[in-house]
Design a protein around this motif. Sequence first.
Motif, PDB file in Angstrom:
ATOM      1  N   ASN A  74       0.733  -1.278   0.070  1.00 14.81           N
ATOM      2  CA  ASN A  74       0.007  -0.103   0.056  1.00 14.81           C
ATOM      3  C   ASN A  74       0.821   1.268   0.039  1.00 14.81           C
ATOM      4  O   ASN A  74       0.921   2.206  -0.794  1.00 14.81           O
ATOM      5  N   ASN A  78       1.167   3.707  -3.117  1.00  5.12           N
ATOM      6  CA  ASN A  78       1.241   5.440  -2.986  1.00  5.12           C
ATOM      7  C   ASN A  78       2.340   6.095  -3.501  1.00  5.12           C
ATOM      8  O   ASN A  78       2.287   6.919  -4.421  1.00  5.12           O
ATOM      9  N   LYS A  81       2.425   6.044  -7.079  1.00  6.53           N
ATOM     10  CA  LYS A  81       1.366   6.544  -7.854  1.00  6.53           C
ATOM     11  C   LYS A  81       1.740   8.192  -7.832  1.00  6.53           C
ATOM     12  O   LYS A  81       1.391   8.830  -8.797  1.00  6.53           O
ATOM     13  N   GLY A 137      -6.855   2.636   1.572  1.00  5.42           N
ATOM     14  CA  GLY A 137      -5.240   2.047   1.723  1.00  5.42           C
ATOM     15  C   GLY A 137      -4.573   2.411   3.136  1.00  5.42           C
ATOM     16  O   GLY A 137      -4.218   1.767   3.846  1.00  5.42           O
TER      17      GLY A 137
HETATM   18 MG    MG Z   1      -3.401   3.780  -1.784  1.00  3.17          MG
END
Ligand code: MG
Length: 178
Positions: A74, A78, A81, A137
């Motif tokens: 997770n 992130n 991303k 998340g």
């Molecule tokens: Mg996330």
Amino acid sequence: MNRLIGDLLDVMRIDAGRLSLELEELSVSSVLAVAEESVRYLAAERDITVEIGHAAGQLHVRGDRGRLVQVLGNLLGNAIKFSPVGGLVRLGVSRDGDRVVFEVADQGPGISYRDQEHLFDRYWQARSSDRRGVGLGLAIARGIVEAHGGRLWVDSEVGRGSRFSFTIPIVTSRANAA
Ligand SMILES: [Mg+2]
Ligand SMILES: Nc1ncnc2c1ncn2[C@@H]1O[C@H](COP(=O)(O)OP(=O)(O)OP(=O)(O)O)[C@@H](O)[C@H]1O
């Protein structure tokens, strides 16, 4: 299973205080390796390098392998991303007394102090137009870490990237460590 359904089930379990953990003695470097593997495709797609620190050495923790990989996946997801294409994400560990500290650091946009207050709330996203996830998340990651008796927090400044850290109890007698 569809990830959204899995996430919703996790939220319900955490709410009910019924997140059951399968605790065992785990080698930290093996957990890091599996977590890195789980985001390799995502990172390659955005030309992001995930660098694993070598301090993991012989560290062992008492934890649930699948759940710790989920937390790291997770945080790494992130970091990847929200990083600029071609960026660097660092995954590191260190010992702090009777805990191991895991860290995921990125060179992304950073998070304002104001937003940091909401970051771990469920369904919260800085940009409500962000369709890549639903904002569960970090809430789940915090629930999993707290179920292990650890804590999860962020250090971040706008324009300087973010670093998410969490602690998990260390195992020092490693007779049965995997
Ligand atoms: Mg996330
Ligand atoms: N590394 C990061 N850099 C900048 N912003 C971040 C970072 N990690 C999280 N955020 C912000 O916090 C929000 C919540 O993160 P969280 O992981 O809970 O949800 P999500 O990634 O949007 O969706 P999901 O995890 O459910 O797929 C994100 O939408 C983003 O706005």
